[in-house]
Scaffold this active site. Structure first.
Site, short mmCIF file in Angstrom:
data_model
loop_
_atom_site.label_atom_id
_atom_site.label_comp_id
_atom_site.label_asym_id
_atom_site.label_seq_id
_atom_site.Cartn_x
_atom_site.Cartn_y
_atom_site.Cartn_z
N ARG A 227 0.79 -1.23 0.15
CA ARG A 227 0.00 0.07 0.02
C ARG A 227 0.88 1.19 -0.11
O ARG A 227 1.90 1.29 0.69
CB ARG A 227 -0.97 0.13 1.19
CG ARG A 227 -2.03 -0.91 1.26
CD ARG A 227 -2.99 -0.37 0.16
NE ARG A 227 -4.14 -1.46 0.19
CZ ARG A 227 -4.57 -2.50 -0.52
NH1 ARG A 227 -3.42 -2.99 -1.45
NH2 ARG A 227 -5.55 -3.37 -0.49
N HIS A 275 -0.73 -0.13 -9.53
CA HIS A 275 -1.62 -0.97 -8.55
C HIS A 275 -1.99 -2.28 -9.27
O HIS A 275 -3.37 -2.53 -9.35
CB HIS A 275 -2.68 -0.21 -8.16
CG HIS A 275 -3.06 -0.95 -6.66
ND1 HIS A 275 -3.44 -0.23 -5.59
CD2 HIS A 275 -3.25 -2.29 -6.26
CE1 HIS A 275 -3.59 -1.01 -4.55
NE2 HIS A 275 -3.68 -2.23 -5.20
P1 NAP Z 1 -1.60 -11.17 5.69
O1 NAP Z 1 -1.52 -12.88 5.03
O2 NAP Z 1 -2.49 -10.68 6.29
O3 NAP Z 1 -0.23 -11.15 6.03
C1 NAP Z 1 0.33 -10.03 6.52
C2 NAP Z 1 1.84 -10.06 6.92
O4 NAP Z 1 2.22 -8.80 7.48
C3 NAP Z 1 1.90 -11.07 8.28
O5 NAP Z 1 3.22 -11.85 8.06
C4 NAP Z 1 1.87 -10.20 9.45
O6 NAP Z 1 2.68 -10.75 10.71
C5 NAP Z 1 2.77 -8.97 8.85
N1 NAP Z 1 2.50 -7.80 9.70
C6 NAP Z 1 1.40 -7.21 9.89
N2 NAP Z 1 1.44 -6.20 10.78
C7 NAP Z 1 2.59 -6.27 11.15
C8 NAP Z 1 3.45 -5.39 11.78
N3 NAP Z 1 2.87 -4.18 12.61
N4 NAP Z 1 4.84 -5.37 11.89
C9 NAP Z 1 5.21 -6.63 11.42
N5 NAP Z 1 4.57 -7.40 10.59
C10 NAP Z 1 3.47 -7.06 10.37
O7 NAP Z 1 -1.50 -10.50 4.14
P2 NAP Z 1 -1.27 -10.79 2.46
O8 NAP Z 1 -2.63 -11.41 1.96
O9 NAP Z 1 0.12 -11.36 2.42
O10 NAP Z 1 -1.37 -9.30 1.88
C11 NAP Z 1 -0.54 -8.21 2.31
C12 NAP Z 1 -0.84 -7.08 1.76
O11 NAP Z 1 -0.60 -6.97 0.46
C13 NAP Z 1 -2.27 -6.46 1.83
O12 NAP Z 1 -2.78 -6.34 2.97
C14 NAP Z 1 -2.57 -5.61 0.80
O13 NAP Z 1 -2.45 -4.24 1.28
C15 NAP Z 1 -1.31 -5.84 -0.21
N6 NAP Z 1 -1.94 -6.41 -1.56
C16 NAP Z 1 -1.43 -5.45 -2.61
C17 NAP Z 1 -1.83 -5.96 -4.01
C18 NAP Z 1 -1.53 -5.22 -5.19
O14 NAP Z 1 -1.78 -5.24 -6.25
N7 NAP Z 1 -0.66 -4.14 -4.82
C19 NAP Z 1 -2.61 -7.00 -4.09
C20 NAP Z 1 -2.98 -7.87 -2.89
C21 NAP Z 1 -2.55 -7.48 -1.52
P3 NAP Z 1 2.22 -11.95 11.25
O15 NAP Z 1 2.48 -13.22 10.12
O16 NAP Z 1 2.99 -12.22 12.58
O17 NAP Z 1 0.82 -12.03 11.59
C1 GLV Z 2 -5.16 -5.31 -3.83
O1 GLV Z 2 -4.63 -4.36 -3.40
C2 GLV Z 2 -5.62 -6.13 -2.86
O2 GLV Z 2 -5.56 -5.88 -1.49
O3 GLV Z 2 -6.47 -7.24 -3.03
#
Ligand code: NAP
Ligand code: GLV
Length: 312
Positions: A227, A275
Site C-alpha cells: 500500500r 496497482h
Molecule cells: P497477510 O496474509 O495478512 O500477511 C500480513 C503479514 O504482515 C503477516 O506476516 C504479518 O505478521 C505482517 N504484519 C502485519 N502487521 C505487522 C507489523 N506491525 N509488524 C510486522 N509485521 C506485520 O496479508 P497478505 O495477504 O500477504 O497481503 C499483504 C498486503 O498486500 C495486503 O494487506 C494488501 O495491502 C497488499 N496487496 C497488494 C496488492 C497489489 O496489487 N498491490 C494485491 C494484494 C494485496 P504475522 O505473520 O506475524 O501476523
Molecule cells: C489489492 O490491492 C488487494 O488488496 O487485493
C-alpha cells in the site's frame, strides 16, 4: 440469506454478478444476491464488496459481514462499521503467484541492470557490464503472510539470500526470520533489496521512512507492492537523490491514480505501475467467497476473517 454486491464499475460488475450467482445457486440454493444501489430495503445479511461506500453500511443495519474482494482491508477499516461486523478478506486467491512474478521481475531487472541495457540498446551501444555478486544482494521481505511467503519462496529459487520480517515469529525454510520492533534493525541492516508486503494498519503506516530506509545497506533497492501509505515518498526521494538508495519499483502510491506531474513518474531510478502487481482472479475469489459465506451460515469463523483490533 440476502446478499449485496458492490464494487467500482470498472471491475466489470455484470461478469462478477453472473459468476457469483452461478456459484451461489449451486452451493447455497435460495440465497439472493442483488447489486447495491441507494435506497434498497434495509434487510440484507452480508455484502460482497470492494471499496464500498459508507452509505451502503449506513443503510443496511442488519449486515453481519463484509466479504472483501481483495486481500487488503484498509479501505474497509477506514469506514464507520458496527463493532461486531465480521470482515473477511481473500487469502492468496491467485494473487500470490502474481506477486511472486512481479517481485522477481523487479528484483532481477535491478540485479541484472536491464534498465541500463534498455538504454544501451536505444543508443545502439554494445557494452557487457560486469556481473554483480548474488550474495551481496540479500532480499528482505516485510510481511510473511499469504503473499510474502510465496514471494520469499520464489526469490529463493534464484539463490538470493532471503530475510523475512513479521509481527509474530515465523520459521520458514531458507528464510532468516525476524519479528517485531526488536527484530527490525537487524532485518534492515541485512537487506539490500527490500520488498514490502505488509498490510496498511496504524502500526505500519509510514513504516518505510528515512529512519528505517537509512538502515538498509548502501545502494539498496525498494519494491513496494502493498500500500502507498506504508512509504513516506518525500523520504524516498531524498534518499534516492543522496544515493543511499539505488532505485525503487512502486506498484502502489500515497495518491492513486498517481497525479500527472508527480515526481515519481519521471525519476530516472523509479519504476511505477498502476496497482496491478496482483489482481483479483474472479474464479478463485468466487470460490473463496462462497466458502466463507457457508462458514458464516454455519456459525463458524471463515479462515480469512480479519482481526479488527490488529487491522489485518
Ligand atoms: P497477510 O496474509 O495478512 O500477511 C500480513 C503479514 O504482515 C503477516 O506476516 C504479518 O505478521 C505482517 N504484519 C502485519 N502487521 C505487522 C507489523 N506491525 N509488524 C510486522 N509485521 C506485520 O496479508 P497478505 O495477504 O500477504 O497481503 C499483504 C498486503 O498486500 C495486503 O494487506 C494488501 O495491502 C497488499 N496487496 C497488494 C496488492 C497489489 O496489487 N498491490 C494485491 C494484494 C494485496 P504475522 O505473520 O506475524 O501476523
Ligand atoms: C489489492 O490491492 C488487494 O488488496 O487485493
Amino acid at each position: 440469506m440476502k446478499l449485496l454486491f458492490s464494487q467500482p464499475a470498472a471491475r466489470g460488475n455484470d461478469a462478477w454478478l453472473a459468476a457469483l450467482r452461478a456459484a451461489l445457486a449451486a452451493a447455497m440454493p435460495g440465497v439472493q444476491l442483488d447489486e447495491w444501489r441507494p435506497g434498497l430495503p434495509p434487510d440484507y445479511d452480508a455484502a460482497i464488496v470492494w471499496a464500498p461506500s459508507q452509505q451502503l453500511v449506513d443503510e443496511q443495519p442488519q449486515l453481519k459481514a463484509l466479504l472483501n474482494l481483495g486481500a487488503g482491508v484498509d479501505k474497509l477499516l477506514a469506514l464507520r462499521l458496527p463493532p461486531t461486523m465480521a470482515l473477511v478478506r481473500l487469502e492468496d486467491a491467485g494473487m500470490a503467484v502474481q506477486m511472486a512474478e512481479y517481485v522477481c521481475h523487479a528484483l532481477i531487472r535491478f540485479f541484472r541492470e536491464f534498465a541500463a541495457y534498455d538504454r544501451q540498446q536505444h543508443e545502439q551501444r554494445w557494452h557487457p557490464r560486469r556481473p554483480h555478486v548474488r550474495s551481496e544482494f540479500p532480499v528482505g521481505v516485510m510481511g510473511l503472510g499469504a503473499l510474502g511467503q510465496r514471494v520469499a519462496q520464489a526469490v529463493q529459487q534464484f539463490d538470493f539470500p532471503v530475510l523475512g520480517w513479521s509481527r509474530t515469529p515465523h520459521d520458514l525454510p531458507g528464510v532468516q526470520c525476524f519479528h517485531g520492533d526488536g527484530g527490525l534493525p537487524d532485518f534492515l541492516k541485512g537487506t539490500r533489496v527490500l520488498v514490502c508486503l505488509l498490510p496498511l494498519t496504524p502500526a505500519t503506516r509510514g513504516i518505510l521512512n528515512r529512519q528505517t530506509l537509512e538502515q538498509l545497506q548502501l545502494a539498496s533497492y525498494v519494491i513496494n507492492v502493498a500500500r502507498g501509505g506504508l512509504l513516506v515518498e518525500d523520504d524516498l526521494q531524498q534518499l534516492l537523490d543522496e544515493g543511499h538508495l539505488a532505485g525503487a519499483t512502486l506498484d502502489v502510491m500515497q495518491d492513486e491514480p498517481l497525479p500527472p506531474g508527480h515526481w515519481l513518474w519521471t525519476h530516472p531510478h523509479v519504476t511505477v505501475t498502476p496497482h496491478i502487481s496482483a489482481q483479483t482472479v474472479r474464479s478463485e475469489a468466487v470460490v473463496q467467497v462462497v466458502r466463507s459465506l457457508q462458514a458464516l451460515q454455519r456459525g463458524e469463523t471463515p479462515s480469512g476473517q480479519v482481526q479488527r483490533d490488529r487491522g489485518y
